[in-house]
Design a protein around this motif. Structure first.
Motif, short mmCIF file in Angstrom:
data_model
loop_
_atom_site.label_atom_id
_atom_site.label_comp_id
_atom_site.label_asym_id
_atom_site.label_seq_id
_atom_site.Cartn_x
_atom_site.Cartn_y
_atom_site.Cartn_z
N ARG A 56 0.83 -1.20 0.00
CA ARG A 56 0.00 0.00 0.00
C ARG A 56 0.86 1.26 0.00
O ARG A 56 0.46 2.31 -0.49
CB ARG A 56 -0.93 0.01 1.21
CG ARG A 56 -1.93 1.18 1.18
CD ARG A 56 -2.93 1.13 2.33
NE ARG A 56 -2.27 1.29 3.60
CZ ARG A 56 -2.45 0.48 4.65
NH1 ARG A 56 -3.26 -0.56 4.53
NH2 ARG A 56 -1.84 0.72 5.79
N GLN A 57 2.07 1.15 0.55
CA GLN A 57 2.97 2.30 0.61
C GLN A 57 4.05 2.26 -0.47
O GLN A 57 5.01 3.04 -0.41
CB GLN A 57 3.60 2.38 2.00
CG GLN A 57 2.58 2.60 3.10
CD GLN A 57 3.20 2.74 4.46
OE1 GLN A 57 3.91 3.71 4.73
NE2 GLN A 57 2.97 1.77 5.33
N ALA A 86 -6.29 11.03 -7.38
CA ALA A 86 -5.77 10.58 -6.08
C ALA A 86 -4.53 11.39 -5.70
O ALA A 86 -4.34 11.73 -4.53
CB ALA A 86 -5.43 9.09 -6.14
N ALA A 87 -3.70 11.71 -6.69
CA ALA A 87 -2.51 12.52 -6.43
C ALA A 87 -2.89 13.92 -5.97
O ALA A 87 -2.31 14.47 -5.03
CB ALA A 87 -1.63 12.58 -7.68
N LEU A 88 -3.87 14.52 -6.65
CA LEU A 88 -4.33 15.85 -6.26
C LEU A 88 -4.99 15.83 -4.88
O LEU A 88 -4.75 16.70 -4.04
CB LEU A 88 -5.35 16.38 -7.28
CG LEU A 88 -4.81 17.09 -8.52
CD1 LEU A 88 -5.96 17.48 -9.43
CD2 LEU A 88 -3.99 18.32 -8.15
N SER A 89 -5.84 14.82 -4.66
CA SER A 89 -6.52 14.72 -3.37
C SER A 89 -5.52 14.58 -2.23
O SER A 89 -5.66 15.23 -1.18
CB SER A 89 -7.48 13.52 -3.38
OG SER A 89 -8.50 13.69 -4.33
N ALA A 90 -4.52 13.74 -2.43
CA ALA A 90 -3.51 13.55 -1.39
C ALA A 90 -2.77 14.86 -1.11
O ALA A 90 -2.49 15.19 0.04
CB ALA A 90 -2.53 12.46 -1.81
N THR A 91 -2.47 15.61 -2.16
CA THR A 91 -1.77 16.88 -1.99
C THR A 91 -2.59 17.87 -1.17
O THR A 91 -2.11 18.47 -0.21
CB THR A 91 -1.44 17.49 -3.37
OG1 THR A 91 -0.61 16.58 -4.10
CG2 THR A 91 -0.72 18.82 -3.22
N PHE A 92 -3.85 18.03 -1.55
CA PHE A 92 -4.70 19.01 -0.86
C PHE A 92 -5.07 18.56 0.56
O PHE A 92 -4.99 19.33 1.51
CB PHE A 92 -5.98 19.25 -1.66
CG PHE A 92 -5.77 19.99 -2.96
CD1 PHE A 92 -4.81 20.98 -3.07
CD2 PHE A 92 -6.54 19.70 -4.07
CE1 PHE A 92 -4.62 21.68 -4.26
CE2 PHE A 92 -6.36 20.39 -5.27
CZ PHE A 92 -5.40 21.38 -5.36
N LYS A 252 0.39 10.07 4.53
CA LYS A 252 -1.05 10.30 4.65
C LYS A 252 -1.81 9.82 3.41
O LYS A 252 -2.87 9.22 3.50
CB LYS A 252 -1.33 11.78 4.90
CG LYS A 252 -0.79 12.32 6.22
CD LYS A 252 -1.47 11.67 7.40
CE LYS A 252 -1.02 12.25 8.72
NZ LYS A 252 -1.67 11.59 9.87
N GLY A 253 -1.25 10.10 2.22
CA GLY A 253 -1.94 9.76 0.98
C GLY A 253 -1.97 8.28 0.68
O GLY A 253 -2.93 7.77 0.10
N LEU A 254 -0.90 7.56 1.05
CA LEU A 254 -0.85 6.13 0.77
C LEU A 254 -1.22 5.30 1.99
O LEU A 254 -2.09 4.44 1.93
CB LEU A 254 0.55 5.74 0.28
CG LEU A 254 0.98 6.35 -1.05
CD1 LEU A 254 2.38 5.86 -1.44
CD2 LEU A 254 0.00 6.01 -2.16
N ARG A 255 -0.56 5.55 3.11
CA ARG A 255 -0.83 4.74 4.29
C ARG A 255 -2.25 4.96 4.83
O ARG A 255 -2.98 4.00 5.10
CB ARG A 255 0.17 5.07 5.38
CG ARG A 255 0.05 4.20 6.63
CD ARG A 255 0.85 4.79 7.78
NE ARG A 255 0.32 6.11 8.17
CZ ARG A 255 0.97 6.95 8.96
NH1 ARG A 255 2.18 6.66 9.42
NH2 ARG A 255 0.42 8.12 9.28
N ASP A 256 -2.65 6.24 4.95
CA ASP A 256 -3.95 6.53 5.56
C ASP A 256 -5.10 6.48 4.57
O ASP A 256 -6.18 5.99 4.88
CB ASP A 256 -3.93 7.91 6.21
CG ASP A 256 -2.94 8.01 7.37
OD1 ASP A 256 -2.23 7.01 7.63
OD2 ASP A 256 -2.88 9.08 8.00
#
Length: 410
Positions: A56-57, A86-92, A252-256
């Motif tokens: 997942r990470q 997903a990349a944008l969401s993780a960033t914001f 946060k974006g991958l693990r959580d």
């Protein structure tokens, strides 16, 4: 940074870092978990030592892809995700919190606009501005502004943001500058050259290029001073501050959040990106020729393409993108043409929702990707019922022109 050229470095990246049995591509690593002979090594990876513990990470396959994209963007590191959104969401979501203010271009992808609405619902303040004018960006600044976001080339209006001037201003103000480089790609220009602190790319489009994989990437260009950013968790403020932002996005974006890119998709993207310059050069040339042809056709009212001298940001695009203008255009047909009848007569161009493919793709904008916003909002944005979004591919140009010619004549 290697002294090799763009394409050479991507082609030989895997074998130079070492692959089993002399393979020239990083092999697929589909394993979900990774075993350790020493429990201390297992603990060390969890505590920050480079390695793999749970897919997942990330996996060795996604790591190899991240290295290639980092080179393309001239950055210091990247994190891959399942999709561009997903990349944008993780960033914001990992870098903004309630009460923060984000300045954003009003000329953005429809799904990104929807994501902004979600952020507002969580307490993030957002101001949409005309990012083609740096003065409009400056005037939107508040005491709680911490981030500025824009795309390089807008979809479907093809507006070109005042990228370099915004970058200079963000540097002066100490603001994090995030640039979505999807439609221009790092080949036309790495976002680092605009002064971006973070570059975001949808790998699903030009970088993968063949319509057979989804993916997204966030790249740290190394230009932003993360020690000045207020929202970095104390858990990630370890070691060199240059790594803090990307570490938080990854954790946060991958693990959580679990927006993980699969090894299979990463392998497809990595193989596709090897021919990015060849595909982009051909598709950009096709697009420029077709834009000029359609601009002179009596059945076409408007052509929105930065390669036309009539485009408001034509000179800017010429300077920023080294004489290439991308593969996307907006084309508005004359009012007496039924847009659906016209589209149904196309034989080469594919009716599809995607962008950045080897094949040319098109759809009616008002009736599809901007349908939900309603007629009133579309009118405010200048989106007419006969507006087409066209993503140009690598077909033989004569076949593309011929296809549009026969459909328009019919």
């Amino acid at each position: 940074m290697s002294k090799n050229g763009f394409t050479t470095e991507i082609l030989h990246s895997d074998r130079r870092t070492g692959c089993e049995f002399g393979a020239v591509h990083q092999p697929l690593h589909p394993s979900a978990e990774y075993a350790f002979a020493d429990a201390r090594e297992l603990a060390a990876v969890f505590q920050g030592k480079p390695g793999f513990s749970y897919s997942r990470q990330g996996t060795p396959t996604t790591a190899a892809l991240e290295k290639k994209l980092t080179h393309m963007e001239q950055g210091i590191g990247s994190v891959s995700f399942a999709t561009g959104m997903a990349a944008l969401s993780a960033t914001f979501f990992t870098l903004l919190k309630a009460g923060d203010h984000l300045i954003c271009s009003k000329y953005i992808f429809g799904n990104t606009n929807s994501l902004l609405g979600t952020l507002q619902g969580l307490g993030v303040e957002i101001t949409l501005v005309d990012a083609t004018d740096v003065e409009a960006v400056k005037q939107a600044k508040r005491s709680n502004t911490i981030m500025v976001f824009t795309e390089t080339i807008a979809n479907p209006g093809t507006q070109i943001a005042d990228l370099e001037a915004i970058g200079e201003w963000c540097k002066t103000e100490g603001l994090l500058y995030v640039v979505d480089n999807t439609l221009s790609t790092p080949w036309l220009s790495p976002a680092r050259l605009f002064g971006a602190g973070l570059a975001v790319n949808s790998l699903s489009k030009h970088i993968a290029g063949h319509g057979n994989a989804l993916g997204g990437m966030v790249t740290d260009t190394g230009l932003f001073d993360w020690s000045r950013y207020p929202n970095i968790s104390s858990a990630y403020q370890q070691g060199n501050a240059k790594g803090w932002g990307l570490t938080q996005i990854k954790k946060k974006g991958l693990r959580d959040m679990g927006g993980t890119l699969s090894s299979d998709a990463a392998h497809r993207v990595a193989t596709g990106m090897e021919t990015l310059p060849l595909r982009m050069a051909k598709a950009c040339d096709n697009a420029c020729q077709l834009a000029h042809y359609l601009a002179g056709h009596p059945s076409v009212t408007t052509v929105l393409y930065p390669g036309l001298s009539s485009h408001p940001q034509h000179r800017r695009a010429t300077s920023l993108f080294n004489g290439r203008y991308g593969t996307l255009m907006g084309v508005e047909l004359a009012a007496d043409i039924d847009v659906f009848d016209f589209l149904n007569k196309l034989k080469v161009v594919v009716l599809s929702t995607h962008l950045g493919d080897t094949r040319s793709l098109t759809l009616p904008v008002a009736h599809t990707i901007y349908y939900e916003m309603g007629a009133e909002q579309r009118a405010l944005m200048g989106i007419g019922d006969n507006l087409l979004r066209i993503s140009i591919g690598i077909e033989d140009y004569a076949d593309l022109e011929g296809d549009f010619a026969q459909a328009l004549e019919a």
